[in-house]
Design an enzyme around this catalytic site. Sequence first.
Site, mmCIF file in Angstrom:
data_model
loop_
_atom_site.group_PDB
_atom_site.id
_atom_site.type_symbol
_atom_site.label_atom_id
_atom_site.label_comp_id
_atom_site.label_asym_id
_atom_site.label_seq_id
_atom_site.Cartn_x
_atom_site.Cartn_y
_atom_site.Cartn_z
ATOM 1 N N TYR A 11 19.593 115.125 -27.422
ATOM 2 C CA TYR A 11 20.153 115.657 -26.175
ATOM 3 C C TYR A 11 20.984 114.611 -25.424
ATOM 4 N N ILE A 12 20.384 113.489 -25.104
ATOM 5 C CA ILE A 12 21.114 112.489 -24.308
ATOM 6 C C ILE A 12 22.121 111.745 -25.198
ATOM 7 N N ASP A 58 15.441 106.951 -40.898
ATOM 8 C CA ASP A 58 14.418 106.676 -39.893
ATOM 9 C C ASP A 58 14.616 105.271 -39.344
ATOM 10 N N PHE A 80 18.251 105.410 -28.648
ATOM 11 C CA PHE A 80 17.653 106.650 -28.120
ATOM 12 C C PHE A 80 16.505 107.139 -29.003
ATOM 13 N N LYS A 84 9.239 111.984 -27.123
ATOM 14 C CA LYS A 84 9.294 112.023 -25.650
ATOM 15 C C LYS A 84 8.353 113.022 -24.983
ATOM 16 N N SER A 124 12.025 104.935 -19.285
ATOM 17 C CA SER A 124 11.691 106.138 -18.531
ATOM 18 C C SER A 124 11.034 105.771 -17.211
ATOM 19 N N TYR A 148 2.750 108.033 -23.806
ATOM 20 C CA TYR A 148 4.211 107.959 -23.871
ATOM 21 C C TYR A 148 4.737 106.845 -22.961
ATOM 22 N N LYS A 152 6.780 103.143 -23.877
ATOM 23 C CA LYS A 152 8.065 102.692 -23.313
ATOM 24 C C LYS A 152 7.912 101.329 -22.649
ATOM 25 N N ASN A 197 8.753 121.965 -22.718
ATOM 26 C CA ASN A 197 7.778 121.285 -21.855
ATOM 27 C C ASN A 197 8.342 121.107 -20.458
ATOM 28 N N ARG A 291 -0.544 120.904 -13.717
ATOM 29 C CA ARG A 291 -0.537 120.367 -15.079
ATOM 30 C C ARG A 291 -1.180 118.969 -15.038
ATOM 31 N N GLY A 293 -2.028 115.282 -15.218
ATOM 32 C CA GLY A 293 -1.189 114.080 -15.248
ATOM 33 C C GLY A 293 0.042 114.142 -14.357
HETATM 34 P P1 NAD Z 1 15.846 113.997 -28.195
HETATM 35 O O1 NAD Z 1 14.558 114.297 -28.884
HETATM 36 O O2 NAD Z 1 16.795 115.093 -27.965
HETATM 37 O O3 NAD Z 1 16.602 112.822 -28.974
HETATM 38 C C1 NAD Z 1 15.946 111.855 -29.744
HETATM 39 C C2 NAD Z 1 16.644 111.782 -31.094
HETATM 40 O O4 NAD Z 1 16.006 110.781 -31.888
HETATM 41 C C3 NAD Z 1 16.567 113.086 -31.871
HETATM 42 O O5 NAD Z 1 17.846 113.414 -32.357
HETATM 43 C C4 NAD Z 1 15.580 112.780 -33.009
HETATM 44 O O6 NAD Z 1 15.874 113.538 -34.172
HETATM 45 C C5 NAD Z 1 15.796 111.294 -33.182
HETATM 46 N N1 NAD Z 1 14.627 110.582 -33.729
HETATM 47 C C6 NAD Z 1 13.320 110.718 -33.361
HETATM 48 N N2 NAD Z 1 12.554 109.878 -34.087
HETATM 49 C C7 NAD Z 1 13.398 109.194 -34.908
HETATM 50 C C8 NAD Z 1 13.181 108.191 -35.897
HETATM 51 N N3 NAD Z 1 11.953 107.719 -36.176
HETATM 52 N N4 NAD Z 1 14.266 107.715 -36.559
HETATM 53 C C9 NAD Z 1 15.518 108.195 -36.299
HETATM 54 N N5 NAD Z 1 15.753 109.142 -35.383
HETATM 55 C C10 NAD Z 1 14.708 109.635 -34.691
HETATM 56 O O7 NAD Z 1 15.455 113.276 -26.816
HETATM 57 P P2 NAD Z 1 16.381 112.864 -25.594
HETATM 58 O O8 NAD Z 1 15.975 113.695 -24.431
HETATM 59 O O9 NAD Z 1 17.796 112.802 -26.001
HETATM 60 O O10 NAD Z 1 15.809 111.404 -25.327
HETATM 61 C C11 NAD Z 1 16.402 110.241 -25.873
HETATM 62 C C12 NAD Z 1 15.564 109.035 -25.489
HETATM 63 O O11 NAD Z 1 15.451 108.975 -24.072
HETATM 64 C C13 NAD Z 1 14.145 109.045 -26.031
HETATM 65 O O12 NAD Z 1 13.805 107.736 -26.429
HETATM 66 C C14 NAD Z 1 13.316 109.470 -24.833
HETATM 67 O O13 NAD Z 1 12.004 108.966 -24.872
HETATM 68 C C15 NAD Z 1 14.091 108.865 -23.681
HETATM 69 N N6 NAD Z 1 13.884 109.569 -22.401
HETATM 70 C C16 NAD Z 1 14.115 110.922 -22.322
HETATM 71 C C17 NAD Z 1 13.883 111.589 -21.122
HETATM 72 C C18 NAD Z 1 14.071 113.078 -21.005
HETATM 73 O O14 NAD Z 1 13.494 113.680 -20.093
HETATM 74 N N7 NAD Z 1 14.854 113.713 -21.864
HETATM 75 C C19 NAD Z 1 13.442 110.872 -19.994
HETATM 76 C C20 NAD Z 1 13.234 109.499 -20.101
HETATM 77 C C21 NAD Z 1 13.463 108.852 -21.320
HETATM 78 N N1 UFG Z 2 7.058 122.308 -14.025
HETATM 79 C C1 UFG Z 2 6.628 123.598 -13.764
HETATM 80 N N2 UFG Z 2 6.656 124.509 -14.785
HETATM 81 C C2 UFG Z 2 7.088 124.189 -16.049
HETATM 82 C C3 UFG Z 2 7.533 122.867 -16.299
HETATM 83 C C4 UFG Z 2 7.491 121.949 -15.259
HETATM 84 O O1 UFG Z 2 6.234 123.918 -12.647
HETATM 85 O O2 UFG Z 2 7.070 125.055 -16.934
HETATM 86 C C5 UFG Z 2 7.078 121.324 -12.920
HETATM 87 C C6 UFG Z 2 6.200 120.105 -13.174
HETATM 88 O O3 UFG Z 2 4.875 120.355 -12.760
HETATM 89 C C7 UFG Z 2 6.925 119.035 -12.335
HETATM 90 C C8 UFG Z 2 8.395 119.432 -12.438
HETATM 91 O O4 UFG Z 2 8.400 120.821 -12.803
HETATM 92 O O5 UFG Z 2 6.537 119.143 -10.992
HETATM 93 C C9 UFG Z 2 9.176 118.649 -13.475
HETATM 94 O O6 UFG Z 2 8.490 118.690 -14.736
HETATM 95 P P1 UFG Z 2 9.189 118.228 -16.084
HETATM 96 O O7 UFG Z 2 8.216 118.490 -17.187
HETATM 97 O O8 UFG Z 2 10.526 118.842 -16.208
HETATM 98 O O9 UFG Z 2 9.429 116.665 -15.880
HETATM 99 P P2 UFG Z 2 8.400 115.453 -15.681
HETATM 100 O O10 UFG Z 2 8.779 114.784 -14.398
HETATM 101 O O11 UFG Z 2 7.016 115.881 -15.826
HETATM 102 O O12 UFG Z 2 8.723 114.490 -16.915
HETATM 103 C C10 UFG Z 2 10.041 114.288 -17.437
HETATM 104 C C11 UFG Z 2 9.971 114.036 -18.945
HETATM 105 C C12 UFG Z 2 9.470 112.655 -19.239
HETATM 106 C C13 UFG Z 2 10.277 111.642 -18.484
HETATM 107 C C14 UFG Z 2 10.208 111.935 -17.017
HETATM 108 C C15 UFG Z 2 11.038 110.934 -16.284
HETATM 109 O O13 UFG Z 2 9.135 114.987 -19.581
HETATM 110 O O14 UFG Z 2 9.622 112.389 -20.615
HETATM 111 O O15 UFG Z 2 10.700 113.261 -16.763
HETATM 112 O O16 UFG Z 2 10.872 111.069 -14.926
HETATM 113 F F1 UFG Z 2 9.830 110.402 -18.725
#
Ligand code: NAD
Ligand code: UFG
Length: 337
Positions: A11-12, A58, A80, A84, A124, A148, A152, A197, A291, A293
């Site tokens: 995604y990112i 990988d 990336f 997650k 994160s 998780y 990080k 999620n 939820r 945590g």
């Molecule tokens: P994502 O799952 O869409 O992207 C991660 C990518 O890494 C995927 O394309 C997956 O196929 C690849 N991948 C996973 N394990 C691998 C491995 N062992 N070898 C090679 N490729 C692998 O997730 P995202 O939302 O784009 O997040 C990117 C990064 O940012 C992650 O490290 C995540 O922990 C971090 N992050 C995400 C969020 C969020 O809310 N999306 C918040 C904070 C940090």
């Molecule tokens: N929420 C709901 N219903 C849902 C999903 C979420 O009410 O179906 C609420 C949660 O309780 C929270 C808010 O929406 O209050 C945001 O929840 P998210 O799951 O979207 O995001 P989080 O803040 O819990 O966590 C996310 C990512 C983590 C990342 C973090 C960074 O899941 O990987 O943001 O701040 F590290």
Amino acid sequence: MRVLVTGGAGYIGSHTLLELMAQGHEVCVLDNYTNATPEVLTRVRALSNGAVTDYVGDVRDPAKLDEVMQNFQPEAVIHFAGLKAVGESTQKPLYYYDVNVGGTLALLHAMDRAGCKRLIFSSSATVYGDPVYLPYDEAHPTTPTSVYGRTKLIAEQMLQDWAAAQPGASAVLLRYFNPVGAHSSGRIGEDPKDIPNNLMPFIAQVAVGKRAALSVFGDDYDTPDGTGKRDYIHVVDLARAHVAALNYAQTNTGARPFNIGTGDSYSVRDMVAAFERASGVTIPTQLAPRRAGDIAAMQADATRAKAELGWDAKHSLDEMTASTWAWQSANPDGYDS
Ligand code: NAD
Ligand code: UFG
């Protein structure tokens, strides 16, 4: 610069590829597609008219890393690739340590073998844990409450030690808040494989009729409307932060953490209302228990990123919801659409 992007099909990562190419960087992706599909890179190539070299592999595989390093000769890596899902990390802790910590370690070894000294790391806001004060600044204590978050933080500490020991090395630790939204083309966006999620993709799937109603996880938090508040950041702003971090890594050594958020925060009810405004669709909701945590609120102090990276967020909440709707409505089944 030649930039290796691990997890670049995610995604990112996919949004960041477009920003990198728009700024003239050359990109190469290493992804094992555990949470992505090759269709992502097909669309990225079509949107950019740019060359994206890619390797399926990988990040824990030293031979594959050496092959990529030798062929592409990266001047920097954006890391990336990782897992997650906070809930899943409690059920499969060793898998999370293996990929998130072991993967980062294997990558650093390969970078050392190849003489590559610049790394931008996806960290994160979860490294902070329960807020002692808000907004979090980078000096806030780091006591993550999930496996998780600990993976990080451990990776961050490893990068600090690596950068301290390697003359000329630079590690930029980007602590993302809550990324949402999609590219303005509506061609790439977030495509969760299972039940989402996270809040925004769940709302988007309710809006297109894939899910019946959003469960609101608690309305008795100490916030104005009782629902959880978060600092949502547009994924394109987040992608831009990586370009800024690359520039920073060219002239700065050592390891440095940066909060990447907007400094604003919105409740679950605010997000539902904003999505309804953008889409014109009513989002049914039902109250559900808190939820495990979850914390009441979190918010970034992003002053350091502005001062030192020259980066700040440009997109509004309405742009986050409108772009999510444009992506989800054009691709109701994500990349399978
Ligand atoms: P994502 O799952 O869409 O992207 C991660 C990518 O890494 C995927 O394309 C997956 O196929 C690849 N991948 C996973 N394990 C691998 C491995 N062992 N070898 C090679 N490729 C692998 O997730 P995202 O939302 O784009 O997040 C990117 C990064 O940012 C992650 O490290 C995540 O922990 C971090 N992050 C995400 C969020 C969020 O809310 N999306 C918040 C904070 C940090
Ligand atoms: N929420 C709901 N219903 C849902 C999903 C979420 O009410 O179906 C609420 C949660 O309780 C929270 C808010 O929406 O209050 C945001 O929840 P998210 O799951 O979207 O995001 P989080 O803040 O819990 O966590 C996310 C990512 C983590 C990342 C973090 C960074 O899941 O990987 O943001 O701040 F590290």
